[in-house]
Motif scaffolding. Structure first.
Motif, short mmCIF file in Angstrom:
data_model
loop_
_atom_site.label_atom_id
_atom_site.label_comp_id
_atom_site.label_asym_id
_atom_site.label_seq_id
_atom_site.Cartn_x
_atom_site.Cartn_y
_atom_site.Cartn_z
N THR A 43 0.52 -1.16 0.16
CA THR A 43 -0.04 0.25 0.00
C THR A 43 0.78 1.40 0.06
O THR A 43 1.61 1.58 0.89
CB THR A 43 -0.79 0.12 1.01
OG1 THR A 43 0.05 -0.03 2.69
CG2 THR A 43 -2.06 -0.85 1.12
N TYR A 100 -6.73 -5.19 -2.52
CA TYR A 100 -6.51 -4.54 -2.67
C TYR A 100 -6.53 -3.80 -3.44
O TYR A 100 -7.38 -2.50 -3.94
CB TYR A 100 -4.80 -4.53 -1.71
CG TYR A 100 -4.76 -3.01 -2.01
CD1 TYR A 100 -5.23 -1.53 -0.93
CD2 TYR A 100 -3.45 -2.83 -2.70
CE1 TYR A 100 -4.64 -0.66 -1.11
CE2 TYR A 100 -3.20 -1.08 -3.25
CZ TYR A 100 -4.14 -0.30 -1.54
OH TYR A 100 -3.45 1.56 -1.50
N TYR A 101 -6.32 -4.69 -4.86
CA TYR A 101 -6.07 -3.22 -6.30
C TYR A 101 -7.05 -4.52 -7.09
O TYR A 101 -8.03 -2.88 -7.82
CB TYR A 101 -5.26 -4.71 -6.92
CG TYR A 101 -3.09 -4.14 -6.23
CD1 TYR A 101 -2.70 -3.03 -6.91
CD2 TYR A 101 -3.04 -5.17 -5.88
CE1 TYR A 101 -2.03 -2.10 -6.63
CE2 TYR A 101 -1.58 -4.87 -5.40
CZ TYR A 101 -0.78 -3.64 -5.99
OH TYR A 101 0.44 -3.10 -5.50
N LYS A 129 -9.38 -0.46 -5.10
CA LYS A 129 -8.96 0.43 -5.64
C LYS A 129 -9.39 0.84 -7.30
O LYS A 129 -9.83 2.07 -7.80
CB LYS A 129 -7.67 0.09 -5.79
CG LYS A 129 -6.51 0.65 -4.54
CD LYS A 129 -4.92 0.43 -4.89
CE LYS A 129 -4.57 1.76 -6.05
NZ LYS A 129 -2.90 1.25 -5.67
N PRO A 163 -10.00 5.32 -7.27
CA PRO A 163 -8.17 5.24 -7.78
C PRO A 163 -8.05 6.00 -6.91
O PRO A 163 -6.79 5.33 -6.92
CB PRO A 163 -8.94 5.90 -8.94
CG PRO A 163 -9.95 5.94 -9.61
CD PRO A 163 -11.13 5.33 -8.66
N ASN A 164 -8.51 6.96 -5.68
CA ASN A 164 -7.21 7.45 -5.06
C ASN A 164 -7.52 7.08 -3.70
O ASN A 164 -7.57 7.56 -2.77
CB ASN A 164 -7.70 9.44 -4.88
CG ASN A 164 -9.00 9.23 -5.11
OD1 ASN A 164 -9.79 8.30 -5.02
ND2 ASN A 164 -9.48 10.63 -5.63
N LEU A 165 -7.54 5.68 -3.58
CA LEU A 165 -8.39 4.95 -2.54
C LEU A 165 -7.07 5.04 -1.12
O LEU A 165 -7.26 5.38 -0.04
CB LEU A 165 -8.50 3.63 -2.51
CG LEU A 165 -8.32 2.99 -1.64
CD1 LEU A 165 -10.06 2.95 -0.84
CD2 LEU A 165 -8.45 1.06 -1.54
N SER A 166 -5.99 5.59 -1.35
CA SER A 166 -4.86 5.25 -0.40
C SER A 166 -5.26 6.42 0.36
O SER A 166 -4.60 6.99 0.75
CB SER A 166 -3.49 4.74 -0.70
OG SER A 166 -3.40 3.30 -1.27
N LEU A 188 -12.32 -0.69 1.38
CA LEU A 188 -11.82 -1.40 1.91
C LEU A 188 -11.32 -2.13 2.36
O LEU A 188 -11.79 -3.39 2.70
CB LEU A 188 -9.67 -0.42 1.69
CG LEU A 188 -8.53 -1.36 1.47
CD1 LEU A 188 -8.97 -2.42 0.58
CD2 LEU A 188 -7.56 -1.11 2.31
#
Length: 173
Positions: free
Chosen positions: A73, A131-132, A135, A139-142, A156
């Motif tokens: 991550t 995780y992928y 997303k 797309p801007n999850l992190s 998540l």
């Protein structure tokens, strides 16, 4: 002893070798026969070495998971948690539960420790894939988790937990 623990021989070593299994057997024999419920105590304690092996194996798997997952991550979960970011704690905590559920299933259904480790590795891979996949719609999850947004963290975390539950159920073969 390694063969016994990893399922390569059906019985533990018998000779007075200096190893954990024989030391534990000598300890069990030292309990006096007159002791109340002697046989029940011996029977209960007989599984302690296997418990310790599987418990330590699970701890190693959890540490490995946390190491790999937090490297994959882009956000630094542990720093965010130290900075009191509940979004990071929710996402990582639920992800960890999503990993631990299949590990529990692997412990319960594996033939030996190596089998358990293999299925734990599969559980780790599934969580990374999740995780992928998660997303894709966000797309801007992190970045959202790093900024403390709970919706992204819950998305998540619960996705990871759901995948872990499915993974655990699929390991019952």
């Amino acid at each position: 002893m390694a063969g016994f623990l990893f399922g390569l021989n059906p019985s533990p070593p018998c000779a007075d070798q200096c190893n954990v299994q024989c030391s534990f057997a000598r300890f069990l024999r030292a309990i006096p026969d007159e002791f109340p419920d002697h046989d029940m105590i011996l029977q209960s304690l007989a599984g302690l070495p296997a418990f310790l092996v599987y418990f330590c194996t699970a701890l190693i798997a959890v540490v490995a998971y946390l190491f790999v997952y937090t490297r994959i991550t882009p956000h630094d979960e542990f720093q965010l948690i130290r900075d009191n970011d509940p979004a990071a704690a929710i996402a990582l905590g639920l992800s960890l539960l999503g990993f631990v559920l299949p590990v529990v299933s692997a412990i319960a259904h594996s033939a030996n420790v190596v089998d358990c480790l293999i299925w734990s590795l599969i559980a780790l891979i599934v969580q990374i894939i999740v995780y992928y996949i998660v997303k894709i719609p966000v797309p801007n999850l992190s970045a959202r988790i790093a900024s403390g947004e709970l919706a992204a963290a819950i998305w998540l975390g619960l996705s990871s937990l759901a995948a872990g539950a499915l993974n655990a159920a699929c390991m019952i073969y």
